[in-house]
Design an enzyme around this catalytic site. Structure first.
Site, short mmCIF file in Angstrom:
data_model
loop_
_atom_site.label_atom_id
_atom_site.label_comp_id
_atom_site.label_asym_id
_atom_site.label_seq_id
_atom_site.Cartn_x
_atom_site.Cartn_y
_atom_site.Cartn_z
N CYS A 177 0.84 -1.20 0.00
CA CYS A 177 0.00 0.00 0.00
C CYS A 177 0.88 1.25 0.00
O CYS A 177 1.91 1.29 0.66
CB CYS A 177 -0.86 -0.04 1.26
SG CYS A 177 -1.77 1.47 1.60
N CYS A 225 -4.07 7.38 -1.41
CA CYS A 225 -5.40 7.37 -2.05
C CYS A 225 -6.51 7.72 -1.06
O CYS A 225 -7.55 8.23 -1.46
CB CYS A 225 -5.69 6.00 -2.64
SG CYS A 225 -4.25 5.03 -2.99
N THR A 236 -4.59 4.83 7.64
CA THR A 236 -3.55 4.50 6.67
C THR A 236 -2.71 5.74 6.33
O THR A 236 -3.27 6.77 5.95
CB THR A 236 -4.20 3.93 5.40
OG1 THR A 236 -4.85 2.70 5.73
CG2 THR A 236 -3.17 3.67 4.30
N GLU A 280 -0.55 1.93 9.71
CA GLU A 280 -1.74 2.59 10.25
C GLU A 280 -1.50 3.15 11.65
O GLU A 280 -0.76 2.56 12.44
CB GLU A 280 -2.93 1.62 10.27
CG GLU A 280 -3.62 1.44 8.92
CD GLU A 280 -2.82 0.69 7.86
OE1 GLU A 280 -1.86 -0.02 8.24
OE2 GLU A 280 -3.14 0.82 6.67
N HIS A 306 -13.17 4.85 -2.50
CA HIS A 306 -12.04 4.03 -2.03
C HIS A 306 -12.19 2.57 -2.50
O HIS A 306 -11.20 1.92 -2.81
CB HIS A 306 -11.89 4.11 -0.52
CG HIS A 306 -10.48 3.78 -0.09
ND1 HIS A 306 -9.37 4.40 -0.60
CD2 HIS A 306 -10.01 2.86 0.78
CE1 HIS A 306 -8.28 3.88 -0.07
NE2 HIS A 306 -8.64 2.94 0.77
N TYR A 320 -9.58 -0.69 -5.19
CA TYR A 320 -8.95 -1.91 -4.69
C TYR A 320 -8.52 -2.91 -5.76
O TYR A 320 -7.58 -3.67 -5.55
CB TYR A 320 -9.86 -2.56 -3.62
CG TYR A 320 -9.43 -2.13 -2.23
CD1 TYR A 320 -9.30 -0.78 -1.92
CD2 TYR A 320 -9.11 -3.05 -1.24
CE1 TYR A 320 -8.87 -0.37 -0.67
CE2 TYR A 320 -8.68 -2.66 0.00
CZ TYR A 320 -8.56 -1.32 0.29
OH TYR A 320 -8.12 -0.92 1.53
N CYS A 375 -4.92 -1.19 -6.85
CA CYS A 375 -3.73 -1.41 -6.01
C CYS A 375 -3.54 -2.89 -5.68
O CYS A 375 -2.44 -3.41 -5.78
CB CYS A 375 -3.77 -0.56 -4.75
SG CYS A 375 -4.99 -1.06 -3.52
N GLU A 396 -5.97 -6.50 5.78
CA GLU A 396 -6.17 -5.21 5.11
C GLU A 396 -7.09 -5.38 3.90
O GLU A 396 -7.95 -4.54 3.64
CB GLU A 396 -4.83 -4.61 4.71
CG GLU A 396 -4.86 -3.09 4.58
CD GLU A 396 -5.46 -2.60 3.27
OE1 GLU A 396 -6.01 -1.51 3.26
OE2 GLU A 396 -5.38 -3.34 2.27
FE1 SF4 Z 1 -3.51 1.58 0.13
FE2 SF4 Z 1 -4.84 0.61 -1.94
FE3 SF4 Z 1 -6.13 2.05 -0.08
FE4 SF4 Z 1 -4.39 3.20 -1.80
S1 SF4 Z 1 -6.35 2.21 -2.31
S2 SF4 Z 1 -4.55 3.56 0.39
S3 SF4 Z 1 -2.85 1.61 -2.01
S4 SF4 Z 1 -5.14 0.03 0.21
FE FE Z 2 -6.63 0.41 2.32
#
Ligand code: SF4
Ligand code: FE
Length: 480
Positions: free
Chosen positions: A100, A104, A191, A258, A293, A297, A300, A444
């Protein structure tokens, strides 16, 4: 001075000097502490990729507010193309970090706040949207990293905020002053908290009229008086202090790093307050932030899964089993699962639409399905990784044993794979697989951007069951 390079970013964190605790001790400089540097390196990629000509188109954008080229992580999506580029960018950065990269969350908070303040003003005649635009210009021009602060600790989950025995278990306003407000409470699982500059706090759930003091959106610098962060533990995190090899992914860590962010009577001036008491908009804001968000996913985690698949493929080569048909079949299955989650992220972006504010928003039903698939597929990819890599993942000796004058030769000899590949390289790739499929990484994928149950709740709201019942009834001639 705007942050441009990784060095600028590190300097900005040192100058910020947020109050951060780890293992009961305050950390004076996180930029030199091995528990923090992997996360900082990962977030720094969001700055570094913006400087590379080959990734400039994805990693930067033109601000609709100023016409200036800005880091895309501070951009308000202006088109479906912007939504798609977001997902492509996330996969690209994940290919560099294998973890991560945190930035974002704040980006999604900015977009959700931008859309929602417009609609609050429309109904209430407030001026939150213009205030937020002024704030956003600062974030864009200084290229700051924000935390999206949504998750409250919540205490007794069966009770709404105003009925909690301890009202601070949901972040709330405790005082209204001429010059601003005072906030008390905490945000959990934040995060990138340790290495961000500011937090944009938002309500954690829909709020009733009685909970109006908990319906607050505000931006707070992370070095403001009364802000304290406590860093969370991760699987095998102490290995970072003793061995690069045993860390698995030594330069970029595991997940986001985190923190629990506590607000102990923190003052916020009015120009940084973007919602205060308009409780009927809390649910909409939460839904938008969550959708934005969840859109991410497949980007990433798709990118992180690509690294894991590559690591598994190498491990099977190093062990001489890459030609076995069951191994090929399992790697193909892993690719299928990774591309499935990525395609969900692309799909919800393609089906995105314009909100009243002008900002673009992904299709919420598809975004929720994407994140829900991640809660399953990433576990299945990890299961297949454990399957093809073998039991050695759970038993291999440490780097210190490999380097030992007394037993190093035994490790070298008995941990060897095929001729031509060093034992050390075999162990490196296996440690990477161990790291990427460890407890923290999987949890996560399950709970980041909301637990699977929160996605199911959205299916009930967005799944158009009435329409589906009507279609079925019509087909067989039932009047409904
Ligand atoms: Fe992390 Fe993925 Fe969330 Fe971005 S979208 S903060 S890389 S878990
Ligand atoms: Fe996340």
């Amino acid at each position: 001075m705007p942050i441009v390079t990784k060095e600028d970013y590190l300097r900005s964190l040192r100058e910020l000097g947020s109050v951060i605790y780890l293992n009961g001790e305050r950390i004076a400089d996180i930029t030199t502490h091995p528990a923090f540097t992997p996360h900082i390196n990962a977030a720094a990629k969001t700055y570094e990729l913006a400087l590379r000509p080959e990734s400039e188109d994805l990693a930067t954008a033109i601000s609709h507010l100023t016409g200036q080229r800005i880091n895309r992580f501070t951009h308000i999506h202006q088109s479906v193309e912007d939504l798609i580029k977001k997902v492509q960018l996330l996969r690209l950065i994940a290919h560099e970090t294998g973890s991560c990269f945190q930035r974002c969350v704040g980006w999604d908070a900015m977009n959700a706040t931008y859309m929602t303040t417009y609609e609050i003003d429309e109904k209430h005649g407030t001026n939150y949207h213009q205030r937020f635009i002024e704030y956003l210009k600062k974030i864009q021009s200084e290229n700051l990293m924000l935390v999206g602060g949504m998750t409250d600790p919540k205490g007794d989950r069966s009770l709404p905020p105003a009925e909690q025995p301890d009202p601070d278990l949901f972040t709330h306003v405790v005082e209204r002053r001429n010059d601003g407000i005072v906030i008390r409470g905490a945000k959990a699982h934040q995060t990138g908290g340790a290495n961000s500059h500011e937090i944009l706090i938002m309500p954690t759930q829909a709020m009733r009229k009685e909970d109006a003091d908990w319906a607050v959106v505000a931006a707070i610098p992370l070095n403001a008086p009364g802000v304290v962060q406590i860093f969370g533990r991760q699987t095998n995190d102490e290995r970072r202090l003793t061995s690069r090899l045993d860390s698995g992914n030594p330069d970029y860590g595991l997940v986001g790093g985190e923190t629990l962010i506590v607000f102990d009577n923190v003052f916020v001036p009015w120009e940084r307050v973007f919602m205060l008491g308009e409780n009927e908009f809390a649910g909409l804001l939460v839904e938008r932030f969550a959708t934005l968000h969840r859109q991410n996913y497949g980007g990433c985690k798709g990118g992180v899964s690509d690294i894991l698949i590559g690591a598994c493929s190498l491990a099977t080569e190093y062990q001489g089993i890459s030609k076995a048909s069951h191994v090929k079949e399992k790697l193909a299955e892993m690719i299928h699962l990774a591309e499935t989650i990525y395609s969900g992220s692309v799909a919800c972006s393609v089906m995105g639409s314009k909100t009243k504010s002008g900002a673009y928003y992904p299709d919420p039903l598809l975004a929720n399905c994407t994140k829900h698939n991640v809660t399953r597929h990433v576990y299945e990819i990890a299961r297949l990784a454990h399957d093809v890599a073998g039991g050695i993942l759970a038993t291999m000796p440490s780097e210190k044993d490999l380097r030992s004058g007394e037993v190093g030769n035994y490790v070298e000899k008995y941990m060897a794979g095929i001729k031509g590949v060093s034992t050390e390289n075999r162990l490196r790739i296996l440690r990477l697989i161990e790291n990427m499929t460890s407890g923290t990484a999987l949890v996560e994928s399950m709970h980041g951007a909301g637990s699977p149950q929160t996605q199911k709740v959205m299916y009930g709201r967005l799944g158009k069951l009435d329409m589906k019942k009507k279609m079925a009834a019509k087909l067989v001639g039932i009047d409904s």
